[in-house]
Motif scaffolding. Structure first.
Motif, mmCIF file in Angstrom:
data_model
loop_
_atom_site.group_PDB
_atom_site.id
_atom_site.type_symbol
_atom_site.label_atom_id
_atom_site.label_comp_id
_atom_site.label_asym_id
_atom_site.label_seq_id
_atom_site.Cartn_x
_atom_site.Cartn_y
_atom_site.Cartn_z
ATOM 1 N N THR A 1 0.820 -1.214 0.000
ATOM 2 C CA THR A 1 0.000 0.000 0.000
ATOM 3 C C THR A 1 0.851 1.261 0.000
ATOM 4 O O THR A 1 0.338 2.357 -0.191
ATOM 5 C CB THR A 1 -0.915 0.017 1.232
ATOM 6 N N ALA A 2 2.161 1.105 0.242
ATOM 7 C CA ALA A 2 3.097 2.236 0.249
ATOM 8 C C ALA A 2 4.488 1.682 -0.041
ATOM 9 O O ALA A 2 4.731 0.482 0.087
ATOM 10 C CB ALA A 2 3.081 2.950 1.610
ATOM 11 N N GLU A 3 5.380 2.556 -0.442
ATOM 12 C CA GLU A 3 6.765 2.112 -0.621
ATOM 13 C C GLU A 3 7.304 1.621 0.720
ATOM 14 O O GLU A 3 7.043 2.218 1.773
ATOM 15 C CB GLU A 3 7.631 3.261 -1.143
ATOM 16 N N THR A 4 8.054 0.531 0.675
ATOM 17 C CA THR A 4 8.590 -0.037 1.914
ATOM 18 C C THR A 4 9.934 -0.679 1.637
ATOM 19 O O THR A 4 10.359 -0.777 0.481
ATOM 20 C CB THR A 4 7.593 -1.067 2.506
ATOM 21 N N PRO B 1 8.326 -0.810 -4.324
ATOM 22 C CA PRO B 1 7.446 0.334 -4.579
ATOM 23 C C PRO B 1 6.025 0.097 -4.100
ATOM 24 O O PRO B 1 5.594 -1.039 -3.879
ATOM 25 C CB PRO B 1 7.488 0.453 -6.108
ATOM 26 N N ALA B 2 5.285 1.173 -3.932
ATOM 27 C CA ALA B 2 3.854 1.075 -3.631
ATOM 28 C C ALA B 2 3.140 0.409 -4.795
ATOM 29 O O ALA B 2 3.510 0.577 -5.956
ATOM 30 C CB ALA B 2 3.282 2.466 -3.382
ATOM 31 N N GLY B 3 2.117 -0.350 -4.491
ATOM 32 C CA GLY B 3 1.341 -1.014 -5.537
ATOM 33 C C GLY B 3 2.014 -2.222 -6.131
ATOM 34 O O GLY B 3 1.570 -2.740 -7.160
ATOM 35 N N ALA B 4 3.078 -2.732 -5.481
ATOM 36 C CA ALA B 4 3.799 -3.898 -6.007
ATOM 37 C C ALA B 4 3.081 -5.184 -5.626
ATOM 38 O O ALA B 4 2.573 -5.331 -4.514
ATOM 39 C CB ALA B 4 5.225 -3.919 -5.472
ATOM 40 N N ARG B 5 3.042 -6.122 -6.557
ATOM 41 C CA ARG B 5 2.519 -7.458 -6.274
ATOM 42 C C ARG B 5 3.656 -8.277 -5.673
ATOM 43 O O ARG B 5 4.700 -8.470 -6.302
ATOM 44 C CB ARG B 5 1.992 -8.114 -7.541
ATOM 45 N N VAL B 6 3.434 -8.748 -4.451
ATOM 46 C CA VAL B 6 4.481 -9.412 -3.677
ATOM 47 C C VAL B 6 4.062 -10.844 -3.375
ATOM 48 O O VAL B 6 2.898 -11.112 -3.080
ATOM 49 C CB VAL B 6 4.736 -8.651 -2.356
ATOM 50 N N MET B 7 5.021 -11.761 -3.459
ATOM 51 C CA MET B 7 4.811 -13.135 -3.018
ATOM 52 C C MET B 7 5.730 -13.413 -1.831
ATOM 53 O O MET B 7 6.952 -13.285 -1.936
ATOM 54 C CB MET B 7 5.102 -14.130 -4.148
#
Length: 396
Positions: free
Chosen positions: A289-292, A300-306
């Motif tokens: 939901t935010a850069e982390t 980046p924000a909005g990244a699809r993470v596994m």
């Protein structure tokens, strides 16, 4: 060519843990193929992400299972694709219908199914153990749980295979249409179950769900349908692959088999180590939901993470000599079924099915040998044998 590691390549699928180890050493947070997902590989980073749903949103599971070609997403209203407070409300509803009382009600039936299935396995003859054992047991249990007519139990595996293949984002249009057709077929059957239980309530999970209330509120039709889709996939695929991995370990480690045959009270310890060593759930999706930052890498924000549970469970910083199977390990492993607020509600059921199924299996057979190469399923999120050739022996 992107130059990125393809986690669904056949050679990686068959032997993923060396690849995971390389990622943990050199690229603990990076993008992979297919799909350009960001993967998180180290145990502490995976736990951090699980514990921070405000940043690593569970909406990522919806994104991971909602490519554009799919159209309607059958999981969109389920807990797996929601954050609090919606997730909290849905989980509270389900908690009341999926607790110890429901499991106790099921235990006798699970043993009856297991005894009937194991009795049909031929001795000293090559069989596909997926068809012979690891599929029919959870298919029978989950079919009964969600109120399917017994004649439909055999379809459950095809349904679950198609639904979990969504995350692999197949490019073949014929395969995509097969998956879309399965979504429509399952929706039709589930709607019929809900209609029957409204008219004729029974002492079962579906009736419990229809009658559930939290603060006077009952689940909506879309939420009920999505939960039944989720129960079909999570309750079937996880247990099929857990049983398949258990069988592979028993074939590869006669010493472990001998210990279990001599002392069945060790079965829970064995199952826990299989869940760590060969976790059926390999990854869970999230959306930032935010850069982390994790391990010094900016996501980046909005990244699809596994979140790679399969890698985290082989991290030597958390599990010494992690690539060795050791059912005498001390400590608790919280990751095989997720962690935090999204911990899998079906974990006790999967463990119970595995414990009872293996107990019945070991009562009849003294040993098992491999009858050929394993064929693996094709999914980002779950991993297990699709074909498992085995010869079962009644004599040591």
């Amino acid at each position: 060519m992107s130059g990125r590691i393809n986690l669904l390549a056949p050679e990686v699928r068959a032997h993923p843990y060396a690849v995971y180890a390389e990622l943990r050493r050199n690229s603990p947070v990076c993008q992979v193929d297919p799909g350009g997902y960001w993967v998180v590989t180290r145990h502490d980073d995976v736990v951090t992400a699980f514990k921070n749903p405000q940043i690593f949103s569970n909406v990522g599971m919806r994104v991971a299972t909602k490519p554009e070609w799919l159209g309607h997403n059958p999981f969109s209203d389920s807990m797996i694709g929601q954050d609090p407070p919606t997730h909290t409300r849905l989980r509270n509803l389900v908690n009341r219908t999926f607790g110890p009382a429901a499991l106790a009600r099921l235990e006798v039936r699970v043993r009856q199914y297991a005894e009937s299935i194991v009795a049909r396995i031929p001795e000293e003859q090559l069989v596909d153990f997926v068809d012979a054992f690891t599929l029919p047991l959870p298919a029978s249990v989950i079919g009964e749980l969600i109120g399917l007519e017994p004649s439909l139990h055999a379809r459950c595996k095809r349904w679950a295979d198609d639904l979990t293949s969504i995350s692999a984002n197949p490019q073949d249009e014929k395969r995509r249409e097969e998956i879309r057709a399965t979504v429509r077929e399952v929706e039709t059957e589930m709607a019929a179950v809900l209609d029957r239980r409204r008219r004729e309530p029974r002492e079962d999970l579906v009736t419990d769900l229809l009658q559930a209330r939290v603060d006077g509120e009952s689940p909506g039709d879309a939420e009920l349908m999505s939960f039944m889709f989720l129960l079909l996939v999570a309750g079937l695929e996880t247990t099929i692959h857990l049983l398949g991995h258990c069988m592979r370990v028993l074939m590869e480690r006669p010493d472990v088999l001998a210990r279990l045959r001599a002392d069945r009270s060790l079965l829970p310890r064995f199952i826990e180590e299989v869940l760590r060593y060969e976790p059926p759930v390999q990854a869970m999706g999230r959306l930032t939901t935010a850069e982390t930052e994790l391990s010094g890498v900016r996501i980046p924000a909005g990244a699809r993470v596994m979140l790679l549970i399969g890698s985290a469970n082989h991290d030597d910083t958390r599990f010494p000599d992690a690539d060795s199977f050791n059912m005498d390990r001390e400590g608790v492993n919280n990751l095989p079924f997720g962690h935090g607020i999204h911990f899998c509600l079906g974990a006790p059921l999967a463990r119970m099915e595995a414990r009872i199924g293996l107990d019945v299996l070991l009562s009849r057979f003294a040993g098992f040998t491999s009858g050929g190469p394993v064929e693996w399923n094709h999914s980002f999120t779950v991993r297990g044998p699709r074909v498992l050739p085995v010869v079962a022996h009644t004599q040591p």
